[in-house]
Design a protein around this motif. Structure first.
Motif, mmCIF file in Angstrom:
data_model
loop_
_atom_site.group_PDB
_atom_site.id
_atom_site.type_symbol
_atom_site.label_atom_id
_atom_site.label_comp_id
_atom_site.label_asym_id
_atom_site.label_seq_id
_atom_site.Cartn_x
_atom_site.Cartn_y
_atom_site.Cartn_z
ATOM 1 N N GLU A 27 -0.741 -10.202 -0.445
ATOM 2 C CA GLU A 27 -1.153 -11.513 -1.180
ATOM 3 C C GLU A 27 -1.886 -12.525 -0.192
ATOM 4 N N ASP A 28 -1.880 -12.496 1.048
ATOM 5 C CA ASP A 28 -2.663 -13.172 1.904
ATOM 6 C C ASP A 28 -4.072 -12.848 1.829
ATOM 7 N N LYS A 71 3.334 -9.272 1.622
ATOM 8 C CA LYS A 71 2.891 -10.587 2.274
ATOM 9 C C LYS A 71 1.387 -10.587 2.438
ATOM 10 N N LYS A 80 7.923 -5.281 2.682
ATOM 11 C CA LYS A 80 8.042 -6.910 2.587
ATOM 12 C C LYS A 80 6.919 -7.497 3.222
ATOM 13 N N ARG A 81 6.508 -6.913 4.586
ATOM 14 C CA ARG A 81 5.315 -7.326 5.387
ATOM 15 C C ARG A 81 4.098 -7.087 4.821
#
Length: 113
Positions: free
Chosen positions: A64-65, A61, A57-58
Motif C-alpha cells: 500500500e505504501d 502495508k 500484514k507488514r
C-alpha cells in the motif's frame, strides 16, 4: 470485502513484487494466490503462525505504501478505463468492419501527407 482486499493485494503484488524480499513474495503468494492458511504456511516454513501473520500484514502495508508513492496500479486502472472508453467510442462510431476499415484508410492517407 475480503474478495476486494484479496483482489487489491494481488493487483498491487503484480506491480510491486520485484521490490519485495523473497520471504515477503513467498508468504503473500501462498496466502493470497494459492489460498494457503497461516497454519499451512507456518508448518511448511517451520515458523509460528504469528510470524507468518506479522510478515503478511507488514507486506500488505509495504504494498500500500508503494502504491501511495508510485501510483502504478492507479495509473494502470486509469489507462485501462481510457482505453475502454476509446474502444467503446470507436465501436459505436464505426459499428461495422467496413466502417472501421474506412477509418483506418483515412488515417493512413493523413499520415502520407
Amino acid at each position: 470485502m475480503a474478495i476486494e482486499k484479496t483482489n487489491r493485494i494481488n493487483a498491487l503484488f503484480e506491480f510491486y513484487e520485484p521490490l519485495l524480499t523473497e520471504k515477503q513474495v513467498t508468504y503473500i503468494a501462498l496466502y493470497y494466490r494459492d489460498d494457503f492458511s497461516l497454519g499451512e504456511i507456518a508448518e511448511n516454513y517451520e515458523v509460528s503462525r504469528q510470524a507468518v501473520y506479522d510478515n503478511i500484514k507488514r507486506t500488505e502495508k509495504i504494498l500500500e505504501d508503494y502504491e501511495e508513492k508510485l501510483h502504478l496500479y492507479r495509473d494502470f486502472l486509469l489507462q485501462s478505463q481510457k482505453t475502454d472508453e476509446l474502444l467503446g467510442y470507436v465501436k459505436k462510431k464505426y459499428p461495422t468492419d467496413e466502417n472501421l476499415l474506412e477509418l483506418v484508410m483515412n488515417l493512413e492517407s493523413l499520415e502520407e501527407k
